[in-house]
Design a protein around this motif. Structure first.
Motif: not given
Length: 315
Positions: A40-55
């Motif tokens: 499970p997961g998804g796309k990381r948006e511009p400006g997001e950290t990997a941790e923030g995107a995952l949360a």
């Protein structure tokens, strides 16, 4: 990567329940690779950290709150229309009730059954990273002192090596074959997987794995050993990687990544070169060439299963 390809950064999580099972989500109809299972997961948006995107993704998709943990592997994977970079993390903690908030099917899977689920190419190396050894020892030639060589193998096994390639390209069969038998017994007693380099008949006789030389890949059209015996190969370029994948190899080694004493004057692939080749196949791939345990984290950041080495893993 072609000019038409899109570069996409994706984050995903290894989510475990109290029984140690791992959560998979099924891709819904209307999406690329619909029906396949993924972490499970998804796309990381511009400006997001990997941790923030995952949360954010796990909150939106599953309704849970998380504390990201250690990196597992970052897999580069090229698809016809995009170039994916899949960054997979363990979770240090999570809370809430897991549910498929976007209509996706979910499954809690025991780790040893993950390989039974059909997955996109980028997720398959993640399963290997979770289930298979991160180190692949290639033995040096035994020299004149067989007892010392076996004792060194015992020390490597005691230090945690759990996948071993027995290799002595110039050894006399009358001497080498009995030594392989002794070494295989030691590996099995330690719970380590053992493969012999190049010798199809010996692997068949002893019921152990086989590691193919790159030259052998060009002459084989069917898997030379039973499906239950590990099959690996040495690769140096994309043609060899694709040949190994077509043959049904369980994993390969790719390199040299760095210049080595055994290949003087030969430039290594470098980590970027390794990752570019890694992106073309879905096989678990060990990086080899001038590496030791200190390179393991870097190897995982470029999509490697781990490192393969002689000097770097031999006591």
């Amino acid at each position: 990567m072609t000019s038409e390809s899109r570069a996409i950064d994706v984050v995903a999580a290894v989510i475990r329940d109290t029984r140690g099972r791992i959560l998979l989500a099924r891709r819904t109809e209307g999406r690329d690779l619909a029906g396949l299972w993924e972490f499970p997961g998804g796309k990381r948006e511009p400006g997001e950290t990997a941790e923030g995107a995952l949360a954010r993704e796990l909150r939106e998709e599953l309704g849970i709150e998380i504390e990201p943990g250690a990196p597992v592997i970052r897999v580069p994977q090229r698809y016809p229309d995009k170039h994916l970079r899949l960054d997979v993390r363990e979770l240090a903690a999570w809370s809430g009730v897991v549910r498929g908030r976007e209509g996706q099917a979910l499954a809690w899977v025991p780790p040893h059954k993950l390989h039974q689920y059909a997955m996109p190419p980028a997720d398959r190396p993640v399963v290997a990273a979770l289930r298979q050894p991160a180190e692949y020892l290639v033995t040096p030639a035994p020299g004149d002192d067989e007892a010392a060589w076996l004792a060194a193998l015992d020390r490597a096994l005691a230090a945690g090596v759990r996948r071993v390639q027995l290799r002595a390209p110039d050894a006399e069969p009358a001497r080498w074959h009995p030594l392989v038998r002794q070494a295989a017994l030691r590996c099995r007693a330690a719970g380590a997987e053992v493969l012999v380099n190049g010798d199809v008949r010996l692997a068949q006789q002893l019921g152990i794995g086989l590691h193919l030389r790159a030259t052998q890949l060009r002459s084989l059209w069917v898997r030379p050993i039973a499906a239950g015996q590990p099959l690996a190969a040495s690769c140096h370029d994309l043609d060899e990687l694709r040949a190994a994948e077509t043959l049904g190899c369980d994993f390969v080694v790719l390199g040299p990544v760095k210049p080595t004493a055994s290949h003087p004057g030969q430039a290594g692939l470098g980590w970027d070169g390794f990752a570019a080749l890694r992106a073309e196949v879905a096989l678990p791939i060990y990086a080899i060439g001038g590496l030791d345990r200190s390179d393991l984290a870097e190897a995982r950041r470029h999509g490697a299963q781990g490192i393969a080495a002689i000097r770097g893993l031999w006591p």
